[in-house]
Scaffold this motif. Structure first.
Motif, PDB file in Angstrom:
ATOM      1  N   TRP A  48       0.659  -1.288  -0.073  1.00 55.82           N
ATOM      2  CA  TRP A  48       0.001   0.082   0.001  1.00 55.82           C
ATOM      3  C   TRP A  48       0.896   1.330   0.025  1.00 55.82           C
ATOM      4  O   TRP A  48       0.435   2.294  -0.597  1.00 55.82           O
ATOM      5  CB  TRP A  48      -1.018   0.039   1.117  1.00 55.82           C
ATOM      6  N   ILE A  51       1.915   2.122  -3.380  1.00 56.10           N
ATOM      7  CA  ILE A  51       0.722   2.664  -4.185  1.00 56.10           C
ATOM      8  C   ILE A  51       0.444   4.122  -3.809  1.00 56.10           C
ATOM      9  O   ILE A  51       0.199   5.152  -4.716  1.00 56.10           O
ATOM     10  CB  ILE A  51      -0.822   1.925  -3.927  1.00 56.10           C
ATOM     11  N   LYS A  76      -5.353   5.604  -8.513  1.00 56.96           N
ATOM     12  CA  LYS A  76      -5.904   5.276  -7.213  1.00 56.96           C
ATOM     13  C   LYS A  76      -6.782   3.843  -7.368  1.00 56.96           C
ATOM     14  O   LYS A  76      -6.953   2.956  -6.301  1.00 56.96           O
ATOM     15  CB  LYS A  76      -7.027   6.314  -6.960  1.00 56.96           C
ATOM     16  N   ASN A  77      -7.248   3.466  -8.388  1.00 58.60           N
ATOM     17  CA  ASN A  77      -7.983   2.316  -8.579  1.00 58.60           C
ATOM     18  C   ASN A  77      -6.886   1.355  -9.174  1.00 58.60           C
ATOM     19  O   ASN A  77      -7.440   0.117  -9.703  1.00 58.60           O
ATOM     20  CB  ASN A  77      -9.240   2.285  -9.601  1.00 58.60           C
ATOM     21  N   GLN A  78      -5.651   1.422  -9.151  1.00 59.03           N
ATOM     22  CA  GLN A  78      -4.682   0.301  -9.222  1.00 59.03           C
ATOM     23  C   GLN A  78      -4.683  -0.139 -10.715  1.00 59.03           C
ATOM     24  O   GLN A  78      -4.689  -1.450 -11.009  1.00 59.03           O
ATOM     25  CB  GLN A  78      -4.582  -0.827  -8.238  1.00 59.03           C
ATOM     26  N   MET A  79      -4.976   0.806 -11.706  1.00 61.42           N
ATOM     27  CA  MET A  79      -4.913   0.335 -13.166  1.00 61.42           C
ATOM     28  C   MET A  79      -3.855   1.006 -13.908  1.00 61.42           C
ATOM     29  O   MET A  79      -3.369   2.015 -13.556  1.00 61.42           O
ATOM     30  CB  MET A  79      -6.467   0.869 -13.576  1.00 61.42           C
ATOM     31  N   ASP A  80      -3.718   0.361 -14.859  1.00 51.26           N
ATOM     32  CA  ASP A  80      -2.739   1.080 -16.081  1.00 51.26           C
ATOM     33  C   ASP A  80      -3.616   1.310 -17.317  1.00 51.26           C
ATOM     34  O   ASP A  80      -4.865   0.902 -17.307  1.00 51.26           O
ATOM     35  CB  ASP A  80      -1.566   0.217 -16.253  1.00 51.26           C
ATOM     36  N   LEU A  83      -5.659  -1.772 -18.705  1.00 57.89           N
ATOM     37  CA  LEU A  83      -6.677  -2.337 -17.716  1.00 57.89           C
ATOM     38  C   LEU A  83      -7.978  -1.303 -17.810  1.00 57.89           C
ATOM     39  O   LEU A  83      -8.935  -1.763 -18.025  1.00 57.89           O
ATOM     40  CB  LEU A  83      -6.007  -2.532 -16.455  1.00 57.89           C
ATOM     41  N   GLN A  86      -9.893  -1.885 -20.846  1.00 59.94           N
ATOM     42  CA  GLN A  86     -10.802  -2.971 -20.800  1.00 59.94           C
ATOM     43  C   GLN A  86     -11.812  -2.568 -20.099  1.00 59.94           C
ATOM     44  O   GLN A  86     -13.075  -3.276 -20.262  1.00 59.94           O
ATOM     45  CB  GLN A  86      -9.904  -3.941 -20.384  1.00 59.94           C
ATOM     46  N   TYR A  87     -11.703  -1.989 -18.998  1.00 56.27           N
ATOM     47  CA  TYR A  87     -12.850  -1.799 -18.180  1.00 56.27           C
ATOM     48  C   TYR A  87     -13.958  -0.778 -18.366  1.00 56.27           C
ATOM     49  O   TYR A  87     -15.122  -0.885 -18.592  1.00 56.27           O
ATOM     50  CB  TYR A  87     -12.519  -1.463 -16.598  1.00 56.27           C
ATOM     51  N   GLU A 117     -18.426   6.305 -13.942  1.00 54.58           N
ATOM     52  CA  GLU A 117     -19.152   5.236 -13.648  1.00 54.58           C
ATOM     53  C   GLU A 117     -18.316   4.429 -12.899  1.00 54.58           C
ATOM     54  O   GLU A 117     -18.537   3.643 -11.844  1.00 54.58           O
ATOM     55  CB  GLU A 117     -20.248   4.746 -14.721  1.00 54.58           C
ATOM     56  N   LEU A 118     -17.194   3.795 -13.699  1.00 54.86           N
ATOM     57  CA  LEU A 118     -16.332   2.859 -13.457  1.00 54.86           C
ATOM     58  C   LEU A 118     -15.595   3.135 -11.938  1.00 54.86           C
ATOM     59  O   LEU A 118     -15.789   2.382 -11.046  1.00 54.86           O
ATOM     60  CB  LEU A 118     -15.271   2.569 -14.449  1.00 54.86           C
ATOM     61  N   GLY A 120     -16.989   5.144  -9.852  1.00 52.87           N
ATOM     62  CA  GLY A 120     -18.031   5.428  -8.535  1.00 52.87           C
ATOM     63  C   GLY A 120     -17.924   6.700  -8.313  1.00 52.87           C
ATOM     64  O   GLY A 120     -18.261   6.962  -7.045  1.00 52.87           O
ATOM     65  N   LEU A 137      -7.762   4.133   3.941  1.00 47.36           N
ATOM     66  CA  LEU A 137      -7.009   3.063   4.653  1.00 47.36           C
ATOM     67  C   LEU A 137      -6.592   3.808   6.007  1.00 47.36           C
ATOM     68  O   LEU A 137      -5.376   4.095   6.147  1.00 47.36           O
ATOM     69  CB  LEU A 137      -5.814   2.603   3.973  1.00 47.36           C
TER      70      LEU A 137
END
Lengths: 148, 334
Positions: A48, A51, A76-80, A83, A86-87, A117-118, A120, A137
């Protein structure tokens, strides 16, 4: 692992207890509840912290005008970009373009909606970034530092 | 649409799901037994596949294989489906629930709101049982939690259609028909033989005992090659794969030791009791590895010295596992 050696060192798991396999006095295996183990807590906290550090760097780049706000929410959403593409269903080359501040500033709400939307969040929030990384956290800072 | 589903908490998601489903359908069995019959134990170090940008190290077989192998070896008929359309995926679950059939599903942990925030990473191989629906919430038996949980339908949809490595594609699985009788000793033996084979006789140097040795050899080079920061991240990643929620401790070696203990009774073979104790010792060795590794991560130990020690420990794990699985094979006879 012996039953009495099952570690009970809480960390980031918000009070969740998991099951460990351990042997009792008669050498029989039993299921023992555990609140955590310091070795694991260190590894999890380290993941963490990496991140959070990445988020700090991204925020600095956004401030310097090198990246758009989308970069922050992606990290923040741990994406590159791959990814996130794709989402969100947005093509990867377009995602990469949207990471540029000059392009991002001109995007309409309709283009930003799939991202919002993805993640939120609202489109208005997506256009802004916080001053410091806002991860949910609280324990990360206060996690007790047990000496090994 | 609620099924009276007896939830039991276990260490590992997939073997726990399978054990709970079998229990529901009238075959009471432990998680360890399912894990062993399904040949869940493994080791693999695949530096060119990245998970969260770090090299893949795994202590178990791929998602879905424990359920598949355990049910096949017990002669159970199962149903399995993946979907392209999320609506069709949700309808299929609702239909099965209406018919009184609890459904196993593969999901991505990142989207499950009942997980503590600290555990929410992009890991798509998490299994759970859906056993009911109330309004917009699904009732879920997630074997790594103490109690059944609720999950909003929208979140479950996101979790079932998580993207990236190991994308579940809405995968569901369920038990269709149980056989009249089970050949438990046969299933247990087949499970043990498979684990011995993959640990000892793998054709690729990345898997089994050879994989452990490869990791040991490569690891000592990390500090010089990658720099301290990256090295420590990679080391922390191994600890997490080995000890993170779901392994039962010691990279599944303790679950497997529990299985061998149970197998000794099923096969009426006393040699397995001793082998179970040796498997526990190997698990303890892996725990030592994690403990020392975590000290390195915390900066309490000098990096290069500790890496030599860590590699030595790994070689020791590899040698002990090699002897253990050789003797296990011998104990079963020809």
């Amino acid at each position: 692992m012996k039953k009495e050696d099952v570690p009970q060192q809480g960390g980031l798991n918000a009070g969740c207890r998991e099951v460990n396999y351990a042997v009792d006095g008669d050498g029989r295996y039993t299921l023992e509840s555990s609140v955590g183990w310091e070795a694991k807590n260190i590894a999890l906290r380290q993941a963490w912290e990496a991140i959070v550090e990445q988020l700090r760097e991204t925020l600095a780049e956004i401030k310097a005008g090198k990246k758009s706000a989308l970069a922050y929410y992606m990290a923040k959403n741990q994406m590159d970009p791959a990814l996130l593409a794709q989402y969100s269903g947005v093509a990867r080359w377009r995602v990469k373009r949207h990471l540029k501040p000059s392009v991002f500033a001109k995007l309409s709400d309709a283009v930003l909606t799939p991202y919002a939307e993805l993640f939120g969040i609202s489109v208005a929030t997506l256009r802004t970034v916080p001053e410091t990384p806002d991860l949910l956290l609280a324990e990360l800072d206060h996690a007790e530092d047990v000496n090994l | 649409m609620n099924i009276d589903f007896p939830h039991r908490q276990f260490a590992h998601c997939e073997s726990g799901v399978t054990a709970n489903l079998l229990n529901f359908h009238g075959l009471p069995c432990s998680e360890a037994l399912v894990f062993g019959i399904g040949a869940g134990l493994f080791f693999g170090y695949v530096p060119f596949i990245k998970l969260n940008f770090l090299p893949l190290t795994t202590f178990r077989t791929g998602p879905g294989s424990i359920f598949k192998k355990a049910t096949r070896r017990l002669g159970i008929e199962v149903g399995k489906q993946t979907f392209r359309n999320p609506l069709a995926a949700a309808n299929a679950v609702d239909r099965l629930l209406a018919a009184g059939c609890p459904v196993g599903a593969q999901t991505g942990v990142f989207w499950l709101p009942y997980f503590p925030p600290a555990y929410r990473f992009h890991f798509n191989g998490h299994n759970l049982v859906i056993f009911g629906k109330e309004g917009d919430d699904y009732l879920i038996s997630d074997p790594i939690f103490e109690q059944p949980v609720r999950c909003p339908a929208a979140d479950l949809r996101k979790a079932r259609f998580a993207k990236g490595a190991l994308a579940p594609k809405g995968k569901i699985y369920y038990i269709e028909k149980m056989p009249q009788q089970f050949d438990l000793p046969h299933a247990v033996e087949a499970g043990i033989r498979e684990v011995c084979r993959v640990m000892l006789k793998t054709p690729v140097p990345l898997a089994g005992v050879r994989g452990i040795r490869l990791l040991a050899r490569q690891m000592v080079k990390w500090p010089a090659k990658l720099g301290e920061k990256k090295t420590i991240l990679q080391l922390g990643h191994i600890i997490r794969m080995q000890e993170e929620i779901g392994t039962g401790g010691g990279g599944f070696r303790f679950i497997y030791a529990a299985f061998l203990q149970e197998a000794a009774g099923v096969l009426e073979n006393d040699k397995l009791v001793t082998l179970s104790q040796r498997c526990t010792e190997v698990g303890d060795l892996w725990r030592d590895f994690a403990l020392i590794a975590s000290r390195v991560c915390k900066g309490r130990a000098a990096v290069q010295d500790s890496f030599d020690d860590l590699a030595k420990l790994l070689h020791q794990c590899a040698s002990q596992e090699e002897l253990l699985f050789n003797d296990l094979q011998a104990a079963l006879g020809r």
